[in-house]
Enzyme design. Structure first.
Site, PDB file in Angstrom:
ATOM      1  N   HIS A 139      -4.212  45.638  -0.941  1.00 17.86           N
ATOM      2  CA  HIS A 139      -4.039  46.344   0.332  1.00 17.86           C
ATOM      3  C   HIS A 139      -5.178  46.073   1.332  1.00 17.86           C
ATOM      4  O   HIS A 139      -6.339  45.940   0.960  1.00 17.86           O
ATOM      5  CB  HIS A 139      -3.941  47.853   0.093  1.00 17.86           C
ATOM      6  N   HIS A 148      -6.666  29.006   1.510  1.00 20.93           N
ATOM      7  CA  HIS A 148      -5.781  28.762   0.372  1.00 20.93           C
ATOM      8  C   HIS A 148      -6.209  29.641  -0.797  1.00 20.93           C
ATOM      9  O   HIS A 148      -7.324  29.492  -1.304  1.00 20.93           O
ATOM     10  CB  HIS A 148      -5.884  27.275  -0.015  1.00 20.93           C
TER      11      HIS A 148
HETATM   12  C1  LIG Z   1     -16.479  25.041  -8.383  1.00 23.04           C
HETATM   13  C2  LIG Z   1     -16.004  23.616  -8.114  1.00 23.04           C
HETATM   14  C3  LIG Z   1     -15.618  23.473  -6.640  1.00 23.04           C
HETATM   15  C4  LIG Z   1     -17.164  22.683  -8.449  1.00 23.04           C
HETATM   16  O1  LIG Z   1     -16.754  21.376  -8.264  1.00 23.04           O
HETATM   17  P1  LIG Z   1     -17.892  20.215  -8.267  1.00 23.04           P
HETATM   18  O2  LIG Z   1     -18.843  20.444  -7.146  1.00 23.04           O
HETATM   19  O3  LIG Z   1     -17.160  18.899  -8.285  1.00 23.04           O
HETATM   20  O4  LIG Z   1     -18.699  20.466  -9.585  1.00 23.04           O
HETATM   21  P2  LIG Z   1     -18.690  19.648 -10.950  1.00 23.04           P
HETATM   22  O5  LIG Z   1     -17.293  19.474 -11.466  1.00 23.04           O
HETATM   23  O6  LIG Z   1     -19.530  18.421 -10.737  1.00 23.04           O
HETATM   24  O7  LIG Z   1     -19.456  20.655 -11.918  1.00 23.04           O
HETATM   25  C5  LIG Z   1     -20.817  20.984 -11.701  1.00 23.04           C
HETATM   26  C6  LIG Z   1     -21.214  21.962 -12.797  1.00 23.04           C
HETATM   27  O8  LIG Z   1     -20.558  23.206 -12.552  1.00 23.04           O
HETATM   28  C7  LIG Z   1     -19.733  23.573 -13.666  1.00 23.04           C
HETATM   29  N1  LIG Z   1     -18.516  24.143 -13.092  1.00 23.04           N
HETATM   30  C8  LIG Z   1     -17.618  23.506 -12.290  1.00 23.04           C
HETATM   31  N2  LIG Z   1     -16.665  24.360 -11.912  1.00 23.04           N
HETATM   32  C9  LIG Z   1     -16.955  25.543 -12.464  1.00 23.04           C
HETATM   33  C10 LIG Z   1     -16.307  26.796 -12.428  1.00 23.04           C
HETATM   34  N3  LIG Z   1     -15.178  26.988 -11.722  1.00 23.04           N
HETATM   35  N4  LIG Z   1     -16.884  27.823 -13.092  1.00 23.04           N
HETATM   36  C11 LIG Z   1     -18.032  27.638 -13.806  1.00 23.04           C
HETATM   37  N5  LIG Z   1     -18.676  26.455 -13.882  1.00 23.04           N
HETATM   38  C12 LIG Z   1     -18.135  25.420 -13.223  1.00 23.04           C
HETATM   39  C13 LIG Z   1     -19.493  22.274 -14.419  1.00 23.04           C
HETATM   40  O9  LIG Z   1     -19.236  22.513 -15.779  1.00 23.04           O
HETATM   41  C14 LIG Z   1     -20.808  21.545 -14.194  1.00 23.04           C
HETATM   42  O10 LIG Z   1     -21.774  22.085 -15.066  1.00 23.04           O
HETATM   43  P3  LIG Z   1     -22.963  21.169 -15.663  1.00 23.04           P
HETATM   44  O11 LIG Z   1     -23.762  20.705 -14.468  1.00 23.04           O
HETATM   45  O12 LIG Z   1     -23.696  22.108 -16.538  1.00 23.04           O
HETATM   46  O13 LIG Z   1     -22.285  20.056 -16.373  1.00 23.04           O
HETATM   47  C15 LIG Z   1     -14.726  23.251  -8.939  1.00 23.04           C
HETATM   48  O14 LIG Z   1     -15.031  22.975 -10.293  1.00 23.04           O
HETATM   49  C16 LIG Z   1     -13.649  24.338  -8.912  1.00 23.04           C
HETATM   50  O15 LIG Z   1     -13.641  25.304  -9.693  1.00 23.04           O
HETATM   51  N6  LIG Z   1     -12.708  24.145  -7.948  1.00 23.04           N
HETATM   52  C17 LIG Z   1     -11.536  25.008  -7.805  1.00 23.04           C
HETATM   53  C18 LIG Z   1     -10.354  24.406  -8.591  1.00 23.04           C
HETATM   54  C19 LIG Z   1      -9.083  25.178  -8.397  1.00 23.04           C
HETATM   55  O16 LIG Z   1      -9.032  26.390  -8.470  1.00 23.04           O
HETATM   56  N7  LIG Z   1      -8.006  24.472  -8.084  1.00 23.04           N
HETATM   57  C20 LIG Z   1      -6.745  25.091  -7.739  1.00 23.04           C
HETATM   58  C21 LIG Z   1      -5.777  24.023  -7.369  1.00 23.04           C
HETATM   59  S1  LIG Z   1      -4.284  24.663  -6.727  1.00 23.04           S
END
Ligand SMILES: CC(C)(COP(=O)(O)OP(=O)(O)OC[C@H]1O[C@@H](n2cnc3c(N)ncnc32)[C@H](O)[C@@H]1OP(=O)(O)O)[C@@H](O)C(=O)NCCC(=O)NCCS
Length: 213
Positions: A139, A148
């Protein structure tokens, strides 16, 4: 019944097309800018050249739907729609019949509320925003333009999220939080503090990992 051309021919476009058909409207074609996709078909509808849709379809008869997703960034989705609107096209609001939307919520034109999502009373979903599969908007929330909410994201009551943000899959934003524009919230994060925007948050509790220079 509306006749709709879906912009894009990828995964989000396919989901949007399903929502259109479930709502008893018609997907007449997909339009994509990728030459490798043009001339092929998706879900039985042809993929035409986005740059030439004006040659194939009359903009007074057909509506468009934005099938461009935004997993890291909503810029492309916004830019393509704004250009087409500038050219005189109108974008349909997409509401899957299995979305539960309060009569007291506002879904601004061109927003998309998809299968299984719930939008509660007093919520405002901005232009071009996506409330994706199974997301919950409680709400009195305000969801900014082009933002998004990914599948199963939960935005608790009285939250404001600025324009062009992304709330990752199954992330939670607790009640009353204010999030600024162009924020990326990681999948599964739990946001318990306000954030001014322009960066990435993740984890439980969510902390910023990056901010714009
Ligand atoms: C948070 C996010 C943006 C980070 O992406 P990134 O900058 O490319 O980061 P990386 O994949 O290089 O990961 C960096 C570190 O963060 C950690 N990490 C990445 N995403 C994480 C998350 N959501 N929660 C906790 N830790 C996360 C990785 O394990 C990595 O850890 P390390 O350095 O110890 O190995 C991405 O992982 C994410 O969650 N995006 C949203 C995805 C989603 O919801 N998609 C929906 C599609 S419809």
């Amino acid at each position: 019944m509306r006749d709709i051309v879906v912009i894009g021919a990828g995964g989000h476009a396919a989901v949007v097309a399903d929502a259109i058909r479930c709502g008893r409207d018609t997907v007449v074609a997909f339009a994509d800018a990728d030459p490798a996709k043009i001339g092929w078909s998706l879900q039985g509808a042809s993929i035409v050249d986005e740059a030439r849709i004006g040659a194939s379809f009359d903009r007074d008869t057909y509506l468009l739907a934005n099938g461009i997703g935004g997993v890291r960034d909503t810029t492309l989705r916004r830019r393509v729609q704004e250009q087409l609107e500038h050219d005189g096209w109108r974008f349909a609001t997409i509401r899957h019949p299995a979305a539960i939307v309060s009569d007291h919520a506002t879904i601004v034109d061109g927003a998309q509320v998809l299968a299984g999502c719930i939008v509660q009373a007093g919520a405002h979903i901005g232009r071009g925003a996506i409330v994706n599969t199974g997301a919950i908007v409680e709400h009195d929330c305000t969801i900014g333009e082009w933002t998004h909410l990914a599948p199963a994201a939960t935005v608790c009551g009285d939250v404001t999220i600025g324009a062009g943000s992304i709330v990752g899959a199954r992330a939670v934003v607790i009640q009353g939080i204010r999030i600024g524009a162009e924020t990326l919230i990681g999948a599964g994060a739990v946001v318990v503090r306000n954030f001014e925007g322009g960066g990435t948050l993740y984890g439980v509790p969510a902390r910023p990992i990056r901010t714009k220079a």
